[in-house]
Design a protein around this motif. Structure first.
Motif, PDB file in Angstrom:
ATOM      1  N   THR A   1     -14.851  40.039   7.845  1.00 39.06           N
ATOM      2  CA  THR A   1     -14.315  41.297   8.346  1.00 39.06           C
ATOM      3  C   THR A   1     -13.977  42.246   7.197  1.00 39.06           C
ATOM      4  O   THR A   1     -14.253  43.452   7.259  1.00 39.06           O
ATOM      5  N   MET A  37      -7.429  53.108  16.261  1.00 42.57           N
ATOM      6  CA  MET A  37      -7.818  52.111  15.259  1.00 42.57           C
ATOM      7  C   MET A  37      -7.765  50.721  15.882  1.00 42.57           C
ATOM      8  O   MET A  37      -6.795  50.368  16.541  1.00 42.57           O
ATOM      9  N   ASP A  38      -8.815  49.911  15.672  1.00 38.68           N
ATOM     10  CA  ASP A  38      -8.838  48.606  16.318  1.00 38.68           C
ATOM     11  C   ASP A  38      -8.006  47.593  15.536  1.00 38.68           C
ATOM     12  O   ASP A  38      -7.564  47.821  14.401  1.00 38.68           O
ATOM     13  N   VAL A  39      -7.810  46.417  16.166  1.00 38.60           N
ATOM     14  CA  VAL A  39      -6.952  45.381  15.603  1.00 38.60           C
ATOM     15  C   VAL A  39      -7.515  44.869  14.275  1.00 38.60           C
ATOM     16  O   VAL A  39      -6.770  44.609  13.323  1.00 38.60           O
ATOM     17  N   THR A  40      -8.829  44.738  14.190  1.00 35.92           N
ATOM     18  CA  THR A  40      -9.456  44.232  12.967  1.00 35.92           C
ATOM     19  C   THR A  40      -9.221  45.180  11.796  1.00 35.92           C
ATOM     20  O   THR A  40      -8.905  44.754  10.687  1.00 35.92           O
ATOM     21  N   GLN A  41      -9.371  46.482  12.037  1.00 34.14           N
ATOM     22  CA  GLN A  41      -9.123  47.475  10.989  1.00 34.14           C
ATOM     23  C   GLN A  41      -7.676  47.399  10.514  1.00 34.14           C
ATOM     24  O   GLN A  41      -7.398  47.470   9.309  1.00 34.14           O
ATOM     25  N   LEU A  42      -6.769  47.261  11.428  1.00 38.31           N
ATOM     26  CA  LEU A  42      -5.354  47.151  11.070  1.00 38.31           C
ATOM     27  C   LEU A  42      -5.105  45.910  10.225  1.00 38.31           C
ATOM     28  O   LEU A  42      -4.312  45.936   9.277  1.00 38.31           O
TER      29      LEU A  42
END
Length: 253
Positions: A42, A1-6
């Motif tokens: 985002t 999972m990428d940083v933006t999703q987190l």
């Protein structure tokens, strides 16, 4: 999972924990550790809607739960989920769920449901056809498919259909305009006896479609998937979610 999703998931978790507070966009963006403007873009890309509408959906979802599981007055519920005006709460609840808070409670107590068929209205109409693909499961399910104006499942659909397995569907008499086709699969047995804790097994959304009258049917193919953190709560009163034992919805609205 990428940083933006987190980051988006952090923000959503904050909304669920603090929905009764007067959260601003700045507060929510801070919880994601992102700038307000970047966060808004985002968030919409991840969820299909704005942070404000997502928060509103959480508040109304919580209000539905309180109406079902407590004897609190509608006024007390409105304030407990973050509204400072009974009128604003009532109008938003009615628009999003399809009936007023008081009537929603009565319908639920009577074993009825708020989602019902509506006869076709005058005016130019079109048709949406398509297919639903559900992950393999040994559980009996029922699939609700509907055409909605918004990426958030709220209000009565312009047209709806019910399936008992993967397959094709038809939404007839859809008014001219742009629509989102949403689908939700719910379990038909082993349900939690507490309606406010029931959730769909799978969700899916098709492409936005612009319906024009007197044209070939528009097609939407939807592959359902398990619910995730970034899915907005379903505000619609689906029978198997909120009122087990309600009559099966049949046909197309």
């Amino acid at each position: 999972m990428d940083v933006t999703q987190l980051a988006v998931e952090r923000a959503i978790n904050t909304m669920w924990k603090r929905y009764e507070e007067p959260l601003s966009l700045d507060n929510i963006a801070d919880s994601a550790i992102l700038s307000k403007f970047y966060f808004s873009r985002t968030f919409r890309a991840a969820t299909g809607t704005s942070p404000g509408r997502f928060l509103s959906a959480i508040r109304l979802f919580r209000a539905k739960n309180l109406l079902l599981k407590t004897g609190m007055s509608v006024t007390d519920i409105a304030y407990s989920v973050g509204y400072n005006s009974l009128g604003t709460f009532t109008s938003r609840f009615a628009r999003s769920v399809g009936t007023s808070p008081g009537r929603y409670r009565l319908l639920s107590q009577d074993g009825l449901h708020a989602l019902g068929g509506r006869p076709p209205q005058p005016g130019h109409r079109g048709t949406i056809t398509g297919s639903i693909r559900v992950p393999e499961t040994d559980k009996p399910i029922r699939i609700y498919v509907g055409a909605f104006r918004s990426p958030v499942v709220e209000g009565l659909p312009a047209a709806c259909a019910v399936l008992d397995s993967s397959g094709g569907f038809t939404l007839a008499h859809v008014p001219r305009g742009t629509w989102c086709v949403h689908a939700a699969a719910v379990a038909m047995r082993d349900l939690d006896p507490r309606p406010w804790l029931r959730k769909p097994l799978y969700l899916g959304r098709g492409e936005r479609l612009t319906v024009e009258p007197d044209a070939m049917p528009w097609t939407s193919h939807i592959r359902l998937r398990p619910m995730s953190t970034v899915d907005t709560p379903i505000l619609l009163a689906l029978p198997e979610l909120d009122n087990w034992g309600a009559p099966k919805l049949t046909g197309v609205a």
